[in-house]
Structure formats: structure tokens, C-alpha cells
Design an enzyme around this catalytic site. Structure first.
Site, short mmCIF file in Angstrom:
data_model
loop_
_atom_site.label_atom_id
_atom_site.label_comp_id
_atom_site.label_asym_id
_atom_site.label_seq_id
_atom_site.Cartn_x
_atom_site.Cartn_y
_atom_site.Cartn_z
N GLU A 1 0.66 -25.16 9.33
CA GLU A 1 1.33 -24.50 8.19
C GLU A 1 2.80 -24.21 8.43
OE1 GLU A 1 -1.56 -23.51 9.45
OE2 GLU A 1 -3.06 -23.47 7.85
N PHE B 1 -13.47 -12.14 6.61
CA PHE B 1 -13.16 -13.36 7.34
C PHE B 1 -11.86 -13.97 6.80
CE2 PHE B 1 -13.61 -18.05 7.77
CZ PHE B 1 -13.44 -18.10 9.14
N GLN B 2 -10.95 -14.31 7.68
CA GLN B 2 -9.65 -14.89 7.33
C GLN B 2 -8.85 -14.02 6.36
OE1 GLN B 2 -10.15 -19.12 6.35
NE2 GLN B 2 -9.87 -19.57 8.54
N LYS C 1 -9.10 -15.20 -4.15
CA LYS C 1 -9.96 -16.29 -4.60
C LYS C 1 -10.54 -16.03 -6.00
CE LYS C 1 -13.67 -19.35 -3.07
NZ LYS C 1 -14.55 -19.73 -1.96
N MET D 1 20.12 -25.45 26.25
CA MET D 1 21.03 -24.33 26.01
C MET D 1 20.70 -23.16 26.93
SD MET D 1 23.73 -23.74 24.34
CE MET D 1 24.08 -24.38 22.70
#
Lengths: 172, 593
Positions: free
Chosen positions: B53, B115-116, B165, B488
Site C-alpha cells: 500500500e 479484526f483489521q 463496510k 548520504m
């Protein structure tokens, strides 16, 4: 402006009109903590039930540049409608309310009532051994009252934080 | 305007189409299944399935920055949402317009540690321009239109919309927006037009200047192509030298003689000396970033400063200015040019000539020079060859970079004639930005040559997107300037930490050629300067995504360099300078950031 003036720490009262949507207070507080600004006091309540507007009054401290930044950053938040600096945008009045619980007996009780009378504080709860006073005024007056109650058996304090409004006929 | 009853999922698809969205970058998950089902049943809205993502957000950033449109991201709840955070902060810092749609657990489960579940509006409150949690399906359409409006207008930025949802499944009313997609917002009203009195004051300052300088930033690019044209026009019209920030590159033609190169920590000598010595600084769409200003107390001490910015909070944030102008760059410049012409204004020609002579003197130091070698590939040389051979293809070329030494060399040695051709993570400095960003650029410009310049460290932060490039046949050319170091970090350790290379050596590097081949992509390698041209041409000729492993001089440093906490005129030009310089940065001299 001399360098010294530039670094002076100022105390400003800022009034912020916001859409009363969920998370708006978190946005304001998050802005202060995230950017390292100070909050001396913060009050919030819905003030317009038709348009769902809330007014937040913030007392903050910082250099002139920081105060300017605070106002600009507040104004940048999407749900913020107006930001007014009551300290510099014309005269304003501010008040705070405190509930002060004092427990004691005998002469202490009498003295507490006497001082309350001087400060025009009212007793809103009493028991055989305690009072709860409500006291209104500028933050300094409330401070003074609490200080005087300390030796008389001060037990607990709840303060509202400062609310403020501009003087005169115009609104925010 | 018309209204219609639809499910939440259908509303999202319709609203996105009404906003002119044609592609989004995303990855499905449990709570988003109803929406992905609706996506399956429609045409016209493309979905690019990424592998992570974070890459979806960077791809959307690349898409947005190379087109000027809002980029769209779609991810699921919980880890899907939290993986976007780095990308969102990156977009926030660099003012990239994005809308990130996140799925959320059903409303009834919010707060239950389902969940999630992750409180993504809470997590991203400080790193989005605004965010929403949709609580009623009837608000969904309005919120989405508002989200695109807020992302696109004012100082652009990322907006997140969190959608539970049950909202996707519920049926509600959708209202088609009017002809314009502009939303009459109750409180959000960015100021576009500049204050006339301030504009006139700015013009007075410029016409009386002896050593004026334009300091242009990403705000010009964000304002649009018109703003860049107006900016170039004004610079040409006045004859004043012009320098650009890292984000501003392309706003003014890089090959023009009036361009002094990039300014700042790794900017050219002439640009930084001009910043220090100018008497009128005209900052347009830049924010006095610490990488530009160096030590604030020593920053351009003798100049009057004009600052044009659409974001009032940028004014006087780091540097107190004399003439602030809040407004959109294009609008303000249009006014400025109008008054400049009406007044038949001119900068004092004699003084300007003296100023240019001084600049020519600084320029003659040729601060971007490097010592060529015929044994080992110098990274600067590799970039110059990539630049020149890209030009030879005749294709419109877009560059993205990761973050570090290669990024600074790319900024110095590639040359940008047009805006929106340069995508780099400036504010946040996100390693892992460039490769997925190039993917988004190539989606937006399928026929263009899209080149990602990477280091061997940062490439490995999002290399999984090679699979995505393969599945969508996106022929991104990724050049890894491979020095086996976090370059760097190594440079700072060499200069400021006694050459103790703590954890900056990358010894566990994969074979990048074989890695490319494992994905079915083309892998190439150049180890000597002689091999370079052939490999670059082979890459440009291929229709495949290509990873080019260029083995560069491992100990090359980026110069010029203004050490953190130093002034512009304390700039270090090269390795010899660095050893002699007092300001060469003892750690005790202050906090190095």
C-alpha cells in the site's frame, strides 16, 4: 522591533469558531502538540445549535512570530471558520469559573465564608465539615481566591478555563 | 444536478467518475469486498493492483505530480490503511493532491478492536490536509466531492476518507455535482487573489533593487502550467537571475542563461552566493525550508524579502519577510506583470549588469564539476549520459528519484526545461518513493520515457513493485547508482563522524540483474565508463521494465555542500575545501539535522 521584543513571550487569548463535527477538537489539540505550541487553557462548547458551530477559546503563550503561526495554522484547518485574536483585535472581556472545595471546622469555616463574601463567591454545597464555592472572574481573581483558601483546608478545585468575547456590538 | 438511489459502493464509483478520475492505485481486503465487486462490474475506472500500500500512495503521487490532477488510492482497513501513512506524510510535506480511500470495519464494530481495525482518521489527522470518517451513506457523495475539492485547491495535499463496510452495502441518495466540480464549502475558502497594495509594494521593491533574485519553488509548479509560463515571462521581462528549489525544478527552463541552478544545501555556488548577497529576494511558492536557508540567523542578511504563497501559515514561519502576498502564484504573477507593464517598470540596468558580472564570477567556479575517470563510473557522469541519451530518444522524459546522494546529483545534473517532469521526495525525504512513483508516472503517460534514478539502498525499499510494472507492462527504466553504501549517510559519517561508517555499508546486496530477470524484467549492468552508453541505450530501446545496475565510485561525495547550521557563503565546494573548512561541521558546533 528590537531583538528583545521579538523574543518576548506573550500571552494571547484566541477565539476559534469551528464546525462542530467529530474530531474537530482533536485536530486543534493535535496541532498544538504536534507543533510544540503551549496551551494554558482551552474551553469548548457548541454555541450555535442550528448551524452546529462550536466556539473554542484558547489561552496560549509564545513569541510574536509563534502566536502568528498559531493563528495561521488554526485557520488552515478545514473545519475552522474564523480565528480571532482577542488580545489584539480590539478590547475584550474574559471570565473563568471555578468550583472550590474547602474542608475544615471552627474558625477556618468562618474565615472561608468571609473571604468568599469578599470575592462574591457563592456556596453551592455544604456539609458539616466542608463547602463548595463557585467563584467567577478573571483568571487572576480565581487564582487569588484559591490561594487564600489553601490554608483554610483546600481539598479540590475544578476550573472551566477561560472564556472570552469581544466588547461592543459586533460578533465573531 | 440529479439525485439517484445507489449503494455506497456504487456511489463511490460514480463520484470518482464525476470527479474525472480514470485510474486508482490500490489493494483489496476484507472490508472492501463490496466495493471491489462493484469495480468488477464496471468499465471506465481503472484499478492498478500494487504489491504494497505504501507504493500505491507513491504511485498516486507520481501520477498527480506528473499530470497536475488528483491521485487516487484505495486500500483496506487496518494494515492496508496504516501502510499508507508514510506516503500521506510525504504528500503533505510536498503539497501533492491525493485522495486516499480506506475501508473500515463496520460501524457497529468501530472501537471494539475488531479484526483489521485501526483508527486511521486518528492516526492521519496530523498528516492529511483533512480526513473524514463516513457515518451515513447519504453523506458519502458529498464527502467524496469535498475531498477532491480540498485536495486540489489552495495548497494541495492528501485527503483521507475512511468508509466502514456497512456504508458500502447501504443504499443512499447520490447527488451529481453541477457542471463545475467546485464545492461551496462552509469554512474552507483558500485565498487565490493577491492583495493589490502588496503587489504594488513588491513591484516598487523590485524596480529599485540593485541585486535582485528570484527564488522559485514547488508552488509555481503546483499552481499549474500557466503559472510556470507567467513566471518565466516575468523573469525574462525583468532580466533578474533566477534560482529554484528542489521542488521547483522545471518551473523555469534549466538551460536558460538566467537560471543559476538549484539553491540550498547541495545547490550551486552561484545560486547560494546570490541568495546570500542579494538585496531583494522574490520568493515565489517556496517555504524557506531549512535545506534552503541553512543557518537562519545568517540567511540572506541584507535583503528585503517578498514572499508569494497560497498558504498563510508559510508566511513568517521560518523567515520574517517584508512584503507577504497571500494568493495563487498564477493570479499574483498575472497582476504583477500587468502592473510592471503598465508602469513601464525596469530594474536599474547598470546595477543589474554589475550584479550579473558578480554572478558570472561565481559561476566561473563551475561548482558542479567533478573529476572524470576512465576506470570507474562517476555518478555525475552516469546522470549526464542518461540525460543526453534520453534527449536523443526525442521522447517526453519524466524523472523520479529516491532519496540520498543520487537524488542530489540528479537534481544538479539533469536539466528540466518543463514543469511536472521531476518527481522527488523533498520535504519528507522518503527512501522508497521513486520507484513506485515512476510506476504512477508511466500509468499517466504510457508513451513517455519514465526514468527512475535510485540508490542501491532506497531501491530495496519498494522493489516489490517490479511485479506490478510487469503485469501492467509499464516500461519504467530504473537506474541504480550502486555504490554499496547508504551514500548520504556515509558522506556525513566521513565529514562529521570521523569516517566511522556505522551501519551504512550494504554488504548483503542482491544481484540486481538476476533480480530483474526473476520478475521477467530486463536487467543490465555497467561497471566501467565505457560500458555506460551501450547499456543506457539498450535500456531505452527495450519495451520491458528495466533495472540497470550502475556500479559507481563508492566514495564520491555530493558537492557543493552547505553543512547543516552554516551560512550560504560558508559553502564547501569540494573535498579539498571540506578538509580546510572551519565550518566543515564539528559535531559539537551544534545539532546536525
Amino acid at each position: 522591533m528590537t531583538n528583545k521584543d521579538k523574543d518576548d513571550i506573550l500571552r494571547h487569548t484566541i477565539s476559534v469558531l469551528v464546525d462542530n463535527e467529530s474530531g474537530v477538537l482533536a485536530r486543534v489539540i493535535g496541532l498544538f502538540s504536534g507543533r510544540g505550541y503551549n496551551i494554558e487553557s482551552l474551553t469548548v462548547a457548541e454555541t450555535d445549535h442550528v448551524e452546529n458551530l462550536s466556539k473554542i477559546t484558547i489561552v496560549t503563550t509564545g513569541t510574536r512570530q509563534v502566536i502568528e503561526q498559531i493563528k495561521a495554522q488554526l485557520d488552515r484547518l478545514v473545519p475552522v471558520r474564523r480565528v480571532v485574536d482577542l488580545t489584539i483585535d480590539g478590547p475584550s472581556v474574559e471570565r473563568e469559573m471555578a468550583l472550590v472545595k474547602v474542608a475544615g471546622e471552627g474558625e477556618h469555616r468562618v474565615e472561608a465564608l468571609r473571604i468568599a463574601d469578599i470575592f462574591r463567591a457563592r456556596v453551592i454545597d455544604s456539609s458539616n465539615s466542608s463547602f463548595v464555592f463557585e467563584v467567577f472572574g478573571k483568571a487572576g481573581k480565581v487564582d487569588a481566591f484559591i490561594k487564600l483558601m489553601e490554608p483554610l483546608g483546600l481539598v479540590d478545585v475544578s476550573r472551566t478555563g477561560v472564556v472570552a468575547i469581544s466588547r461592543g456590538a459586533t460578533g465573531l | 444536478m440529479s439525485t439517484k438511489e445507489m449503494t455506497g459502493s456504487e456511489i463511490i464509483i460514480q463520484a470518482l467518475k464525476d470527479q474525472g478520475v480514470d485510474v486508482m492505485f490500490g489493494l483489496p481486503g476484507g472490508v472492501l469486498l463490496p466495493l471491489y465487486d462493484a469495480l468488477f462490474k464496471q468499465n471506465g475506472l481503472r484499478h492498478i493492483l500494487v504489491k504494497h500500500e505504501q507504493a500505491a500512495v507513491h504511485a498516486a503521487e507520481g501520477y498527480a505530480r506528473s499530470t497536475g490532477e488528483v491521485g487516487t488510492v484505495l486500500v483496506t482497513s487496518g494494515p492496508g490503511a496504516t501502510n499508507t501513512v508514510t506516503g500521506l506524510v510525504d504528500a503533505m510535506m510536498d503539497s501533492v493532491p491525493l485522495v486516499c480511500l480506506t475501508g473500515q470495519v463496520p460501524s457497529s464494530l468501530i472501537g471494539n478492536d475488531a479484526f483489521q481495525e485501526a483508527d486511521i482518521t486518528g492516526i492521519t489527522r496530523g498528516c492529511t490536509k483533512h480526513n473524514y470518517l463516513v457515518k451515513d451513506v447519504n453523506d458519502l457523495g458529498r464527502i467524496l466531492h469535498e475531498a477532491y475539492y480540498v485536495a486540489r485547491t489552495g495548497r494541495p495535499g492528501p485527503v483521507l476518507v475512511d468508509i466502514p463496510k456497512d456504508i458500502l452495502l447501504a443504499t443512499g441518495t447520490y447527488t451529481t455535482p453541477g457542471k463545475t466540480t467546485a464545492v461551496e464549502h462552509k469554512s474552507y475558502k483558500p485565498q487565490v487573489k493577491g492583495d493589490t497594495a502588496s503587489i504594488k509594494q513588491a513591484i516598487e521593491l523590485i524596480r529599485n533593487a540593485k541585486r535582485p533574485l528570484f527564488y522559485g519553488g514547488g508552488g509555481i509548479v503546483n499552481s499549474g502550467d500557466a503559472a510556470c509560463t507567467l513566471f518565466s515571462q516575468f523573469v525574462k521581462m525583468t532580466g533578474i537571475p533566477c534560482s529554484l528549489t528542489l521542488m521547483g525544478l522545471g518551473a523555469f527552463p534549466g538551460s536558460d542563461n538566467q537560471f543559476l541552478g538549484m539553491m540550498g544545501m547541495h545547490g550551486t555556488y552561484e545560486a547560494n552566493m546570490a541568495m546570500h548577497d542579494c538585496d531583494v529576494m522574490i520568493n515565489i511558492g517556496a517555504r524557506f525550508d531549512d535545506r534552503v536557508t541553512g543557518a537562519l540567523d545568517k540567511f540572506s542578511p541584507d535583503s528585503k524579502k517578498i514572499h508569494i504563497d497560497i498558504d498563510p501559515s508559510s508566511i513568517n514561519k521560518n523567515v520574517v519577510v517584508d512584503v507577504p502576498i497571500i494568493g495563487d502564484v498564477a493570479h499574483v504573477l498575472e497582476e504583477m506583470i500587468k502592473y510592471w507593464k503598465a508602469d513601464q517598470a525596469q530594474v536599474n540596468a547598470k546595477e543589474l549588469e554589475k550584479w550579473w558580472k558578480q554572478i558570472a564570477d561565481w559561476r566561473s567556479k563551475d561548482s558542479l564539476k567533478y573529476i572524470q575517470s576512465n576506470k570507474v563510473i562517476k555518478p555525475q557522469y552516469a546522470l549526464e549520459r542518461i540525460r543526453d541519451l534520453a534527449l536523443e530518444t526525442g521522447k517526453d522524459t519524466f524523472y523520479t528519484t529516491e532519496v540520498g546522494q543520487h537524488q542530489m546529483w540528479a537534481a544538479q545534473h539533469l536539466c528540466f526545461e518543463k514543469p511536472k517532469r521531476w518527481m522527488t521526495s523533498g520535504g519528507l525525504g522518503t527512501m522508497g518513493y521513486g520507484f513506485p512513483s515512476a510506476m504512477g508516472v508511466q500509468v499517466a503517460h504510457p508513451d513517455a520515457l519514465v526514468v527512475a534514478i535510485a540508490g542501491d539502498g532506497s531501491f530495496q525499499m519498494n522493489l516489490q513493485e517490479l511485479a506490478t510494472l510487469m503485469s501492467y507492462r509499464l516500461p519504467v527504466k530504473c537506474f541504480i547508482l550502486n555504490n554499496m553504501f547508504l551514500g548520504m549517510v556515509r558522506q556525513w559519517q566521513e565529514m562529521f563522524h570521523g569516517e566511522r561508517y556505522s551501519e551504512s555499508v550494504i554488504e548483503d546486496q542482491p544481484d540486481f540483474v538476476k533480480l530483474a530477470e526473476a520478475y521477467g524484467a530486463l536487467g543490465l549492468r555497467a561497471t566501467t565508463p565505457g560500458e555506460l552508453d551501450g547499456v543506457i541505450k539498450q535500456a531505452f530501446d527495450s519495451h520491458l521494465p528495466t533495472i540497470i545496475d550502475i556500479r559507481t565510485d563508492p566514495e564520491e561525495n555530493v558537492f557543493p555542500m552547505i553543512p547543516s547550521g552554516a551560512a550560504h557563503n560558508e559553502i564547501i565546494l569540494g573535498p579539498e575545501d571540506s578538509k580546510n573548512s572551519e565550518s566543515g561541521g564539528s559535531v559539537e558546533s551544534g545539532v546536525l539535522v
